[in-house]
Design a protein around this motif. Structure first.
Motif, PDB file in Angstrom:
ATOM      1  N   THR A  96       0.821  -1.205   0.000  1.00 25.65           N
ATOM      2  CA  THR A  96       0.000   0.000   0.000  1.00 25.65           C
ATOM      3  C   THR A  96       0.856   1.257   0.000  1.00 25.65           C
ATOM      4  OG1 THR A  96      -0.123  -0.257   2.395  1.00 25.65           O
ATOM      5  CG2 THR A  96      -2.025  -0.967   1.128  1.00 25.65           C
ATOM      6  N   PRO A  97       0.291   2.357  -0.519  1.00 30.88           N
ATOM      7  CA  PRO A  97       0.952   3.653  -0.404  1.00 30.88           C
ATOM      8  C   PRO A  97       0.987   4.090   1.052  1.00 30.88           C
ATOM      9  CG  PRO A  97      -1.259   3.928  -1.243  1.00 30.88           C
ATOM     10  CD  PRO A  97      -1.010   2.454  -1.192  1.00 30.88           C
ATOM     11  N   ASP A  98       1.810   5.067   1.321  1.00 33.65           N
ATOM     12  CA  ASP A  98       1.895   5.562   2.699  1.00 33.65           C
ATOM     13  C   ASP A  98       0.761   6.519   3.031  1.00 33.65           C
ATOM     14  OD1 ASP A  98       4.802   4.688   3.786  1.00 33.65           O
ATOM     15  OD2 ASP A  98       4.867   5.105   1.642  1.00 33.65           O
ATOM     16  N   ILE A  99       0.317   7.272   2.040  1.00 33.40           N
ATOM     17  CA  ILE A  99      -0.824   8.175   2.220  1.00 33.40           C
ATOM     18  C   ILE A  99      -1.777   7.919   1.070  1.00 33.40           C
ATOM     19  CG2 ILE A  99      -1.637  10.561   2.283  1.00 33.40           C
ATOM     20  CD1 ILE A  99       1.075  11.397   3.250  1.00 33.40           C
ATOM     21  N   ALA A 100      -3.070   8.005   1.347  1.00 26.25           N
ATOM     22  CA  ALA A 100      -4.041   7.856   0.270  1.00 26.25           C
ATOM     23  C   ALA A 100      -5.210   8.786   0.482  1.00 26.25           C
ATOM     24  CB  ALA A 100      -4.532   6.419   0.187  1.00 26.25           C
ATOM     25  N   GLU A 101      -5.695   9.335  -0.600  1.00 25.91           N
ATOM     26  CA  GLU A 101      -6.976  10.029  -0.567  1.00 25.91           C
ATOM     27  C   GLU A 101      -8.043   8.960  -0.677  1.00 25.91           C
ATOM     28  OE1 GLU A 101      -9.819  12.981  -3.145  1.00 25.91           O
ATOM     29  OE2 GLU A 101      -7.748  12.720  -3.756  1.00 25.91           O
ATOM     30  N   THR A 102      -8.893   8.877   0.328  1.00 23.77           N
ATOM     31  CA  THR A 102      -9.943   7.857   0.347  1.00 23.77           C
ATOM     32  C   THR A 102     -11.300   8.540   0.292  1.00 23.77           C
ATOM     33  OG1 THR A 102      -9.799   7.825   2.772  1.00 23.77           O
ATOM     34  CG2 THR A 102      -8.590   6.124   1.576  1.00 23.77           C
ATOM     35  N   GLY A 103     -12.173   8.035  -0.556  1.00 21.76           N
ATOM     36  CA  GLY A 103     -13.531   8.558  -0.620  1.00 21.76           C
ATOM     37  C   GLY A 103     -14.239   8.375   0.701  1.00 21.76           C
ATOM     38  N   THR A 104     -15.237   9.181   0.958  1.00 19.15           N
ATOM     39  CA  THR A 104     -15.850   9.214   2.288  1.00 19.15           C
ATOM     40  C   THR A 104     -16.456   7.886   2.718  1.00 19.15           C
ATOM     41  OG1 THR A 104     -17.823  10.163   1.240  1.00 19.15           O
ATOM     42  CG2 THR A 104     -16.313  11.685   2.344  1.00 19.15           C
ATOM     43  N   THR A 105     -16.816   7.015   1.773  1.00 20.48           N
ATOM     44  CA  THR A 105     -17.338   5.717   2.189  1.00 20.48           C
ATOM     45  C   THR A 105     -16.323   4.598   2.015  1.00 20.48           C
ATOM     46  OG1 THR A 105     -18.355   5.349   0.025  1.00 20.48           O
ATOM     47  CG2 THR A 105     -19.731   6.323   1.738  1.00 20.48           C
ATOM     48  N   TRP A 106     -15.120   4.931   1.589  1.00 18.97           N
ATOM     49  CA  TRP A 106     -14.055   3.927   1.502  1.00 18.97           C
ATOM     50  C   TRP A 106     -13.204   3.882   2.767  1.00 18.97           C
ATOM     51  CZ3 TRP A 106     -11.405   3.916  -3.978  1.00 18.97           C
ATOM     52  CH2 TRP A 106     -12.372   3.638  -4.950  1.00 18.97           C
ATOM     53  N   THR A 107     -13.168   4.973   3.507  1.00 16.08           N
ATOM     54  CA  THR A 107     -12.276   5.059   4.658  1.00 16.08           C
ATOM     55  C   THR A 107     -12.569   3.965   5.676  1.00 16.08           C
ATOM     56  OG1 THR A 107     -12.119   7.454   4.317  1.00 16.08           O
ATOM     57  CG2 THR A 107     -11.401   6.602   6.447  1.00 16.08           C
ATOM     58  N   ALA A 108     -13.852   3.765   6.004  1.00 12.98           N
ATOM     59  CA  ALA A 108     -14.206   2.725   6.978  1.00 12.98           C
ATOM     60  C   ALA A 108     -13.815   1.344   6.469  1.00 12.98           C
ATOM     61  CB  ALA A 108     -15.709   2.776   7.266  1.00 12.98           C
ATOM     62  N   GLU A 109     -13.966   1.124   5.180  1.00 15.33           N
ATOM     63  CA  GLU A 109     -13.621  -0.177   4.605  1.00 15.33           C
ATOM     64  C   GLU A 109     -12.146  -0.491   4.795  1.00 15.33           C
ATOM     65  OE1 GLU A 109     -13.550  -2.385   0.218  1.00 15.33           O
ATOM     66  OE2 GLU A 109     -14.451  -0.401   0.447  1.00 15.33           O
ATOM     67  N   PHE A 110     -11.282   0.484   4.486  1.00 11.87           N
ATOM     68  CA  PHE A 110      -9.843   0.242   4.596  1.00 11.87           C
ATOM     69  C   PHE A 110      -9.395   0.216   6.056  1.00 11.87           C
ATOM     70  CE2 PHE A 110      -9.758   2.568   0.285  1.00 11.87           C
ATOM     71  CZ  PHE A 110     -10.133   1.402  -0.367  1.00 11.87           C
ATOM     72  N   ASN A 323      -0.726   1.863   7.051  1.00 15.42           N
ATOM     73  CA  ASN A 323       0.147   1.327   8.098  1.00 15.42           C
ATOM     74  C   ASN A 323       1.473   0.799   7.554  1.00 15.42           C
ATOM     75  OD1 ASN A 323      -0.659  -1.018   6.862  1.00 15.42           O
ATOM     76  ND2 ASN A 323      -1.598  -1.940   8.675  1.00 15.42           N
ATOM     77  N   THR A 324       1.665   0.851   6.247  1.00 16.64           N
ATOM     78  CA  THR A 324       2.948   0.444   5.665  1.00 16.64           C
ATOM     79  C   THR A 324       3.949   1.589   5.618  1.00 16.64           C
ATOM     80  OG1 THR A 324       1.993   0.894   3.493  1.00 16.64           O
ATOM     81  CG2 THR A 324       2.011  -1.410   4.235  1.00 16.64           C
ATOM     82  N   THR A 325       3.531   2.783   5.997  1.00 11.78           N
ATOM     83  CA  THR A 325       4.437   3.922   5.933  1.00 11.78           C
ATOM     84  C   THR A 325       5.653   3.704   6.828  1.00 11.78           C
ATOM     85  OG1 THR A 325       4.655   6.313   6.188  1.00 11.78           O
ATOM     86  CG2 THR A 325       3.243   5.173   7.766  1.00 11.78           C
ATOM     87  N   LYS A 326       6.785   4.146   6.361  1.00 12.72           N
ATOM     88  CA  LYS A 326       8.011   4.052   7.161  1.00 12.72           C
ATOM     89  C   LYS A 326       8.256   5.322   7.963  1.00 12.72           C
ATOM     90  CE  LYS A 326      10.442   0.654   4.296  1.00 12.72           C
ATOM     91  NZ  LYS A 326       9.269   0.268   3.484  1.00 12.72           N
ATOM     92  N   ASN A 327       7.461   6.336   7.737  1.00 11.66           N
ATOM     93  CA  ASN A 327       7.611   7.573   8.487  1.00 11.66           C
ATOM     94  C   ASN A 327       6.257   8.250   8.613  1.00 11.66           C
ATOM     95  OD1 ASN A 327       8.270  10.075   9.575  1.00 11.66           O
ATOM     96  ND2 ASN A 327      10.241  10.166   8.498  1.00 11.66           N
ATOM     97  N   ALA A 328       5.494   7.865   9.626  1.00 10.32           N
ATOM     98  CA  ALA A 328       4.149   8.397   9.809  1.00 10.32           C
ATOM     99  C   ALA A 328       4.169   9.890  10.094  1.00 10.32           C
ATOM    100  CB  ALA A 328       3.446   7.657  10.947  1.00 10.32           C
TER     101      ALA A 328
END
Length: 432
Positions: A96-110, A323-328
């Motif tokens: 996964t990417p370290d940051i993602a723009e998630t649609g308002t109904t995708w956030t809960a899913e991920f 959660n794969t980010t190496k530098n949150a």
């Protein structure tokens, strides 16, 4: 990671940002300070098309971030249609990417998949930021009492109407449900070739404001158990009013039973509609499609039954950290730069959406533009979210709400039967 299969969700502007940090380091999590990102590169995915003329914006935000942290940014645009599958694949493969723009109904899913980091510590370390978040977007970004989606931008639906028609007939913008009916009856009598308020049967987010405006709920959560409330007395009253605009008052047409929101807007641009619910991002497009409408369109908040503002679904996007980010910490600095202050305002200006923080909306809220101020008020005072659960995608895929409305409009079911059947189906889907 949860073993639950990720569900496809069909809401609005979904985009992806990715940050590939090359090494760890920087400040302690949530300290709100700057991060030393020298030598690191941030790879960013953003959904293509939300901002059609985005090159200058990307250049500016990249330079500002490098000046602030020393990290460089590489931006890649992703097609909306491909985004969900790319997320699912990357989550399954731990790429996964370290940051993602998630649609308002995708956030809960991920978040439910265990793929996102909670942002509460970061938000709470920024003075005043928690209270500054647009409430509806913050609710949509919260799952299991933790914030996984930082509000970035949003649009909201309100009433869009023909001001020239209203002025000609001596009508004011409706402030109650009775006002909608009174205006519709006047328009129907004076302009029989114009639909006063068409009811689009295949347009889910047109329905919920009437449920909420009557005091009802789409669904409620008790512990871990969801229960749809579409068949409650209040919800039935709202749905009966909305469908009654067609079945009782004749403000719609038989053809509208299968309309999507795009069909509704097409009819409006053709001069065949006097009132409709439409998004804050659409008036400019309406005028571009029919320049004769310039100066003839107004907007008003959706009224509750007896006044006030009925909540309306916010559509838009969050920024989330994977959660794969190496530098949150570095990831948060980028999220903060994009979602607050100058760049939040600039993105909103260029896209026609509103920022996700109230302080960036001051100009819109104080605007006298009849196509800006009502939408801004609707968003801040009456922005709402559909049930925040990864299973809501299954409800949308089954078209539970749309099928309910179409059954009522077509006369196949009465309101009581249709809402009871829809509530049972929604409850089952939400608890799978």
């Amino acid at each position: 990671m949860h073993k639950r299969i990720l569900s496809a969700v069909a809401l609005g502007a979904v985009a992806t940002l990715s940050l590939a940090a090359c090494s760890t380091g920087g400040s302690d999590a949530g300290d709100g300070g700057s991060v030393d990102g020298k030598g690191q590169e941030l790879t960013v995915w953003i959904m293509k098309g939300t901002n059609p003329d985005s090159t200058a914006f990307y250049d500016a935000v990249s330079k500002a971030f490098e000046d602030e942290t020393g990290a460089t940014v590489k931006i890649e645009e992703v097609q909306w249609a491909d985004a969900h599958d790319r997320f699912v694949t990357s989550i399954a493969g731990a790429t996964t990417p370290d940051i993602a723009e998630t649609g308002t109904t995708w956030t809960a899913e991920f978040a439910d998949a265990g793929a996102l980091l909670p942002l509460d510590d970061y938000v709470d370390e920024e003075k005043g930021l928690r209270d500054d978040l647009v409430e509806g977007l913050a609710v949509a970004g919260t799952y299991d009492d933790e914030l996984y989606g930082m509000p970035w931008y949003a649009g909201v639906r309100s009433i869009v109407y023909r001001t020239d028609v209203f002025e000609e007939l001596g009508l004011d913008a409706p402030k109650t449900w009775d006002d909608i009916v009174a205006a519709g009856e006047a328009i129907k009598a004076a302009k029989p070739d114009m639909l006063p308020f068409p009811v689009a049967g295949d347009a889910e987010f047109q329905v919920y404001p009437w449920v909420w405006g009557a005091g009802g709920e789409v669904a409620t959560l008790d512990g871990k158990e969801w229960t749809s409330e579409l068949d409650s007395e209040e919800s039935q009253e709202g749905i009966e009013f909305y469908t009654g605009l067609a079945t009782e008052h004749g403000f719609s047409s038989a053809g509208a039973t299968t309309w999507k929101e795009t069909d509704l807007r097409d009819a409006f641009t053709q001069g065949n509609v006097a009132m409709m619910l439409s998004g804050s991002w659409t008036p400019k497009a309406l005028i571009e499609a029919n320049p004769d409408l310039e100066g003839k369109i107004g907007a008003a908040v959706i009224p509750g039954k007896d006044g006030g503002i009925a909540p309306s679904v916010l559509g838009g996007s969050h920024l989330s950290i994977f959660n794969t980010t190496k530098n949150a910490d570095l990831a948060w600095q980028f999220v903060k730069l994009m979602t607050t202050g100058e760049f939040a305002e600039k993105w909103a200006d260029e896209t026609g959406y509103f920022p996700g923080v109230q302080s960036a909306m001051e100009e819109a809220l104080s605007s006298t533009d009849p196509l800006v101020a009502p939408f801004a008020q609707q968003m801040v005072e009456g922005g709402a979210s559909v049930p925040v659960t990864p299973n809501f995608g299954a409800v949308q895929a089954k078209k539970t709400t749309n099928s309910m409305i179409q059954a009522i409009l077509s006369g196949q079911k009465d309101v009581a039967t249709a809402t009871k059947d829809a509530a049972a189906e929604m409850t089952e889907l939400l608890n799978q």
